[in-house]
Design an enzyme around this catalytic site. Sequence first.
Site, short mmCIF file in Angstrom:
data_model
loop_
_atom_site.label_atom_id
_atom_site.label_comp_id
_atom_site.label_asym_id
_atom_site.label_seq_id
_atom_site.Cartn_x
_atom_site.Cartn_y
_atom_site.Cartn_z
N GLY A 350 0.70 -1.24 0.09
CA GLY A 350 0.21 0.03 0.15
C GLY A 350 0.85 1.27 -0.08
O GLY A 350 1.95 1.15 -0.57
N GLU A 374 20.23 -6.04 -21.93
CA GLU A 374 20.79 -7.34 -22.98
C GLU A 374 19.62 -8.24 -23.50
O GLU A 374 19.59 -8.83 -23.60
CB GLU A 374 21.99 -8.65 -22.03
CG GLU A 374 22.93 -7.83 -20.70
CD GLU A 374 23.22 -8.74 -20.57
OE1 GLU A 374 23.30 -9.73 -20.93
OE2 GLU A 374 23.84 -8.41 -19.46
#
Length: 390
Positions: A350, A374
Site C-alpha cells: 500500500g 541485454e
Amino acid sequence: MSVEISENLGVLTFEMNENQQMISEMIRDFGAKEIEPFRREWDDNQDFPIDLFKKLGGLGLMGVLVPQEYGGSGFGYAEYVTVISEIAKIDGAIGLSVAAHNSLCTGHILQFGNEEQKQRWLPKLATAEHIGAWGLTEPNTGSDAGNMKTTAVKDGDNWVINGAKNFITHGKSGDVAVVIVRTGEVGDSHGMTTFVVEKGTAGFSAGRKEDKLGMRASETTEIIFDNCIVPDSNRLGEVGEGFIQAMKVLDGGRISIAALSLGIAQGSLEESIKYAKERHQFNKPIAQFQGISFKIADMATKIEAAKLLTFRAADLKNRGESVSKESAMAKYYASEVAVEASTEAVQIFGGYGYTKDYPVEKHYRDSKLCTIGEGTSEIQKLVISRAILK
C-alpha cells in the site's frame, strides 16, 4: 539447482546441490552485513561501491565460471544462477554489476581469448582486482547493433579506434573493457571485431554517467574512443568475428538477466509474505484477505515457472548445447515476472510500498531494466519465434 533424471519416472527434478546451498548461505550472511545496511545510501547517491566488489572477489563470486587455473571458482551455470539471484534478492543493482562482470567482460575473454590473453586478464578479473566492462550498444544502435558506428582501422601492428559506446556497465570504474567495433562494412555481420581496451590507454575515456530510475548503484556511463591505439595482441578471435562472438556471449548473458530477475522477484515475494503476516487491518493480518493471498499465490507460481525456465537454460549451457531459444525464453519470462511481482509487492504494501522505507520500492524500480538490458522483451520474442519457425 542440479538436474537429476529419474530412470523410473522419466521426469526432471530440481534440487540444490551442495555448492549452491553453501553459496546461498554465504551470500545471505555476507549481504546482511555488507549490503543491506548501505543499499539505501548507494541507491540515493548513485554510489558504485568498488570496495564491496573487491570483497565479493575475495569470496570467489566475481569469477564464478572461470576455471581455477585462472584464479576463478570453477563452478557451472547452476551455481552461477544461484549467485546472481541470491545477491539480487538483497540488491538488484549489485546483482547486475556482478552479472555484467562475470558473464560479459570476463565471460567473453574466457570464451574467445587465446591462452596468453586468458593468462593476462582472467586472474585479475576473477578476483576483482580488476573490474570488467563490455561494450556493444551505441547511442543510435541498441537492438540494431549491426549498424554500429564505432570503428577500428588497422595501422601496422595496431588498431585505431574512434567512436563511442553508451549504457556501459562500469564504463568509468572498469579496468578492462571488451568492446565490439566495426572493422568492415555497415550492416555486415562479419564486419565487426572484438578488442580488449585497458583503462589508461591514450584516447580511451569515460563520458556521461547515466542518472537512472533503478539499478542506481550499478555504474552506467558512456565510453569514448578518440584515436585510441590498441595493439593487435588485444584482439579477441579473428577479424570479423566480433558480432558472432557477441551473440554467443549474450546467450549466456540472458541467463544472467533471468537469474537477476528471479532474485528481484523472489525478494519481492519474501518481503510481501512477511509484511502480509505482520500488517493488520480490520483486526486480522492482511494475509487472511483473499485479495492479498491470491496475489501472493500468483507471484509464487510465476516465480516457480521462471525458476524452472532459468535452470533449464543453465543446464543446457552446462552441457554445451545450443541455448539461444531457451535463454531467451528464460530472460523474457523471468524479467516480465520480476516487474509483475515487484508491482504487486508495492500494491500489497500500500502507501508504505511507495516509500523508500521498505525494499519493495527499490525492487519495483530495479525490475524494469531486466526487460530492457541485454535485449528487450521484444527482441527475446524475435529470437524465440525465429528459433521455432525456422
